[in-house]
Design a protein around this motif. Sequence first.
Motif, short mmCIF file in Angstrom:
data_model
loop_
_atom_site.label_atom_id
_atom_site.label_comp_id
_atom_site.label_asym_id
_atom_site.label_seq_id
_atom_site.Cartn_x
_atom_site.Cartn_y
_atom_site.Cartn_z
N LEU A 96 0.79 -1.23 0.00
CA LEU A 96 0.00 0.00 0.00
C LEU A 96 0.82 1.28 0.00
CD1 LEU A 96 -2.89 -0.99 2.45
CD2 LEU A 96 -2.98 -0.85 -0.05
N ARG A 138 -12.48 -0.84 1.90
CA ARG A 138 -11.74 -2.05 2.26
C ARG A 138 -12.67 -3.01 3.00
NH1 ARG A 138 -10.26 -2.35 7.72
NH2 ARG A 138 -10.22 -0.39 8.88
N TYR A 183 -10.25 -2.78 -1.79
CA TYR A 183 -9.16 -3.55 -1.20
C TYR A 183 -9.80 -4.71 -0.45
CZ TYR A 183 -4.81 -4.17 1.58
OH TYR A 183 -3.66 -4.65 2.18
N CYS A 185 -9.48 -8.24 1.29
CA CYS A 185 -8.44 -9.03 1.95
C CYS A 185 -9.02 -10.14 2.81
CB CYS A 185 -7.57 -8.13 2.83
SG CYS A 185 -6.75 -6.83 1.91
#
Length: 493
Positions: A96, A138, A183, A185
């Motif tokens: 990042l 995110r 993002y 994850c």
Amino acid sequence: MKTILKYNFSFLLLLITLVSCSTEEKKSQTKADTRVNNAPNIILFVSDDHGTDAIGAYGNKVIKTPNLDQLAAEGVRFENAYCTSASCAASRSVILTGLYGHATGSYGHVHDYHHFSSYDNIKSLPVLLENSGYETARIGKYHVAPESVYHFQKVLEADPRNTVEMAEQCKDVLNSDKPFFLYFCTDDPHRGAPFESDPWNLPNSFGNKKEGYNGVETVTYDPKDVVVPSFLPDSQESREEIAQYYQSISRIDQGFGKLMKMLKDTGKDKNTIVIYISDNGMAFPGAKTTVYEPGIKLPCIIKDPLANIKGGSVNNALISWTDLTPTILDMADISYDSNDFHGKSFKKIMGEENPKGWDEVYASHTFHEITMYYPMRVVRDKNYKLIRNIAWRQEYPFASDLWAASTWQEVYRSEKEYFGKRKVKDYLFRPEFELFDLSKDPDESNNLANDANYTDVLEALKTKMKAFQKETKDPWLITWDHDNSLQGTGVNL
């Protein structure tokens, strides 16, 4: 009269200037709005502890990853993609920021008492994208700090082990009126808690549950069928744990497939760049927390529908996670100073199989857990790879989850001489320098550092390593002959 004319003329000049500035601002704003409206959406999908050993597209014929394989069939598969540190938090900070962790203070884990954190003046990818008009969001594993540096406008909540549920929570982002950066994850396929099994030889769950997860088909594997990487012992314990690891990855694949279907349903798939990577290699001794190939050589599959690249392409360039931030900014047509990053954009060479000038890569690992101080620096130049174990006089420290792994405990409790192709004593006690010719020794089992025939290679790579550390302001440069050239006065001015 002259005074009045003078004031009127001055006022007229001021009015013309203001109108002119306003017109230029409107033109500039219109141009910026046009760029933003035409900007591609970006999905950066990051799994946790997933190596190239367990994806169909990278050659595994046992594991079922049809959706990731489809991404590779439609995009570009990188064969030599490297993280810089095989540790979750440290690696994610690099992803990042485009900067090595030793230059940002991101030396190791963020959570609990580890408490490593990036310097507050660092400009991260989500912040740079937000400043350029992107909506940033995110979901899942974060594992970086502070929040002010790694700020996202939206934080979505879902079970990070259920990637189907995670995908469903991204619906509003995928339908955003603005270009978006998502993002995504997962916690998979990281080892699951508790790390210690009772009895000791039970395989870790890798997040798998007998009852499964809502919306996810449970895909199981027979231990006798799995592919045991050469760096691991081919034992029942290894096979049972790899079977669990595979199951966790198949869950990732289903969630990835769900996300891609949702994206296609919005009609934005033709304007969305999709990137699949992992933070580090599989969570087995010999991979994660090491700078050997299984720890740092990772999957990287990219589909850029705007790049006019033939689907199923293979790229052999040596790229690094330091390259991701400048590459993504380049893909988004956002201007930046290349000196702000340690990496460089690989956008222009994505469609080339063997691009020139991409034959060198570096790695920098310092901590995993705070109790695991074992700094290592790496340079790979074409086929030669040099590892410097800075704390080589001490025993190599174990991550708590890897120590408890039945794969390791079977070897440790039986006092076996070998762990995979390495002797246990050589895994635990390493020399200062390890030099390998990867073209002849892909398992990194033949250290050439003390071979007189490779003295020139060793010295050349040492020189490159020192230059890399100096250029990237690595505090551990001081370990070369007490070189304190990067050290300040100790006084804040």
